[in-house]
Scaffold this active site. Structure first.
Site, PDB file in Angstrom:
ATOM      1  N   HIS A  94      92.734 -34.028  68.951  1.00 27.33           N
ATOM      2  CA  HIS A  94      91.256 -33.901  69.728  1.00 27.33           C
ATOM      3  C   HIS A  94      91.702 -34.377  71.229  1.00 27.33           C
ATOM      4  O   HIS A  94      90.741 -34.202  72.097  1.00 27.33           O
ATOM      5  CB  HIS A  94      90.440 -35.123  69.201  1.00 27.33           C
ATOM      6  CG  HIS A  94      91.078 -36.664  69.371  1.00 27.33           C
ATOM      7  ND1 HIS A  94      91.446 -37.386  68.203  1.00 27.33           N
ATOM      8  CD2 HIS A  94      90.866 -37.400  70.549  1.00 27.33           C
ATOM      9  CE1 HIS A  94      91.687 -38.434  68.808  1.00 27.33           C
ATOM     10  NE2 HIS A  94      91.243 -38.679  69.988  1.00 27.33           N
ATOM     11  N   ASP A 126      94.517 -34.542  62.503  1.00 30.16           N
ATOM     12  CA  ASP A 126      94.202 -34.809  63.776  1.00 30.16           C
ATOM     13  C   ASP A 126      95.733 -34.810  64.630  1.00 30.16           C
ATOM     14  O   ASP A 126      95.571 -35.858  65.070  1.00 30.16           O
ATOM     15  CB  ASP A 126      93.323 -35.954  64.057  1.00 30.16           C
ATOM     16  CG  ASP A 126      93.061 -36.045  65.281  1.00 30.16           C
ATOM     17  OD1 ASP A 126      93.236 -35.176  66.358  1.00 30.16           O
ATOM     18  OD2 ASP A 126      92.134 -36.775  65.816  1.00 30.16           O
ATOM     19  N   SER A 194      94.575 -42.694  72.208  1.00 29.60           N
ATOM     20  CA  SER A 194      94.994 -41.834  71.262  1.00 29.60           C
ATOM     21  C   SER A 194      96.201 -40.854  71.404  1.00 29.60           C
ATOM     22  O   SER A 194      96.445 -40.480  72.460  1.00 29.60           O
ATOM     23  CB  SER A 194      93.601 -40.833  71.464  1.00 29.60           C
ATOM     24  OG  SER A 194      92.369 -41.482  70.683  1.00 29.60           O
TER      25      SER A 194
END
Length: 481
Positions: A94, A126, A194
């Site tokens: 993402h 992911d 992230s």
């Protein structure tokens, strides 16, 4: 429970470098700038720390921070981890999803444009793998998957909210599910973390920090390192670069993630079981196979089972779905026919039709003598009675039995097979979905004419011809037009 993927930092801090908005073609190879900056004491500290066991937070940061990178796209920022000294970087899918250009800044200040070489999806795996044109980069060693325990102290290094240099926070492991590839922690994370590193107290990589609960604080999660290793292993084995959008891989250090599938080789006997890879959509089990093919090469892949419903997917070298096919609910055969679009390594996903189905199956791949997907139209050439036709050539051998398989006919087909001298080998009508076995009389080229029983019919058709070990059936084609 609602899970939150930490978004890219909404405040975009652009690199002050000309050419950031370069074309996608340039992204893979262009080095934006390179500096020879060094961090005092880092090299000597890393060498000394390698000999120790448990480290302090300061030493963990000194050891691991050089391998954690800052990532920027036109949509925001994130973090990444160098896992190969020759420029492979792992981050969250993402972080780079939808990006036209991806810029990477190393801890020492060097800046590169990166190519996304493998990408999963937030709804499945992911993770994404980036490649920059650099060598002799610092890396982080992977921790053993079995070493993660509840209550264990962990550390996170990343670039929260796009701030530089990187920061480190600490917390504990609240839950572990290595089979699902997930580690839950209460370590403090923010947008921008992230794709960053989750580390143990020896500075080893436990996972990639990913997101957390929207409705709670201190409930965050990371993708376990074994899933990261599986994605990188799949990339190095030539599996589809977007395999992570379909399958959650199960790691195995003892054998390849995918078995070799030989074209025109023996039947592969496999078994889908609870320990196999998971299809992301319905959580059904799947095995992986690879083969190398040429552009425009026809292939036929069949999966047969009496215990499960069969589902097949063929992925091309660039990740495109080339074909997919399923059998009936339980038992039967799923057969894919396709012409390969380009030369390269193809990935076959052998999958159960439903999540609860486990059992044995047989998989085989062959190269047909002929494979055609065509259409008869008003402009097609016509036989003497006005019926449209198409003709195709293939090479056969004397006394060879071939299997002519008909699929997806929009009309009642009429077939004529001629040898190299123009003599009829067989002529007549056939069922729209059928298999016709024909014994060839001599060596040489043959011409197959596909026409319609009714001269006014038009439409699409799909057929294949391949060697058969079965006895020819003289009544398979009716002589009545």
């Amino acid at each position: 429970m609602t899970l939150q993927f930490f978004p890219r930092s909404s405040k975009l801090v652009r690199f002050a470098i000309t050419g950031l908005m370069a074309t996608q073609a340039a992204i893979a190879t262009t080095v934006i700038s390179e500096f020879t900056l060094t961090t005092p004491g880092i090299d000597s500290t890393r060498a000394a720390l390698a000999k120790s066991e448990r480290l302090s937070g300061q030493d963990i940061y000194r050891k691991a921070a050089p391998a954690v990178v800052y990532i920027e796209t036109e949509q925001g920022t994130g973090s990444g981890v160098i896992i190969d000294a020759n420029g492979l970087i792992v981050t969250n899918a993402h972080v780079v999803e939808g990006a036209q250009q991806v810029a990477v800044e190393l801890a020492d200040g060097r800046k590169f444009m990166a190519q996304v070489v493998s990408q999963g999806t937030p709804g499945c795996v992911d993770l994404a793998v980036l490649k920059i044109q650099a060598t002799k980069l610092p890396t982080i060693n992977f921790a053993a998957a079995s070493s993660v325990e509840k209550g264990q102290e962990v550390f996170a290094i990343g670039y929260p909210k796009g701030t530089k240099p990187s920061s480190i926070t600490r917390g504990g492991v609240s839950n572990v599910s290595i089979d699902q590839g997930r580690i839950d922690t209460d370590v403090t994370l923010n947008p921008g973390n992230s794709g960053g590193a989750l580390l143990n107290d020896r500075g080893e990589l436990l996972g990639i920090n990913t997101g957390g609960r929207r409705d709670a604080t201190g409930m965050n999660f990371a993708i376990a390192a074994n899933k990261v290793q599986a994605l990188v292993q799949a990339l190095k084995q030539g599996l589809s670069p977007i395999l992570g959008q379909y399958v959650s891989l199960t790691t195995s250090s003892s054998h390849d993630l995918a078995a070799k599938l030989l074209l025109n080789g023996a039947v592969n006997n496999g078994t889908l079981q609870k320990s196999d890879n998971l299809m992301c959509g319905d959580k059904s089990r799947a095995d992986l196979y690879t083969f190398k093919g040429d552009a425009d090469q026809p292939v036929k892949i069949s999966m047969t089972s009496s215990q499960i419903g069969s589902y097949l997917v063929l992925l091309g070298p660039n990740g495109e779905v080339v074909a997919e096919r399923q059998s009936k609910e339980r038992g039967g055969t799923a057969t894919m026919l396709a012409k390969l679009p380009v030369a390269g390594t193809y990935t076959v996903i052998a999958n159960a039709l439903h999540p609860e189905q486990l059992g044995a199956y047989q998989l085989q791949a062959t190269v047909p003598l002929l494979f055609e997907q065509g259409r008869l139209t008003r402009t097609s050439p016509q036989l003497q009675d006005g019926s449209p036709y198409s003709s195709y050539r293939f090479t056969g051998q004397a006394n060879q039995t071939i299997a002519l398989t008909l699929y997806q006919f929009d009309f009642d087909p009429y077939l004529i097979l001629l040898d190299s001298e123009g003599k009829k080998v067989v002529e007549g009508k056939a069922d729209r979905q059928s298999k016709v076995d024909i014994k060839l009389p001599r060596n040489g080229s043959y011409t197959l004419i596909v026409s319609t029983v009714n001269p006014n019919d038009r439409g699409r058709f799909l057929l294949s011809i391949q060697p058969s070990e079965e006895t020819a059936s003289p009544n398979a084609v009716s002589q009545n037009r």
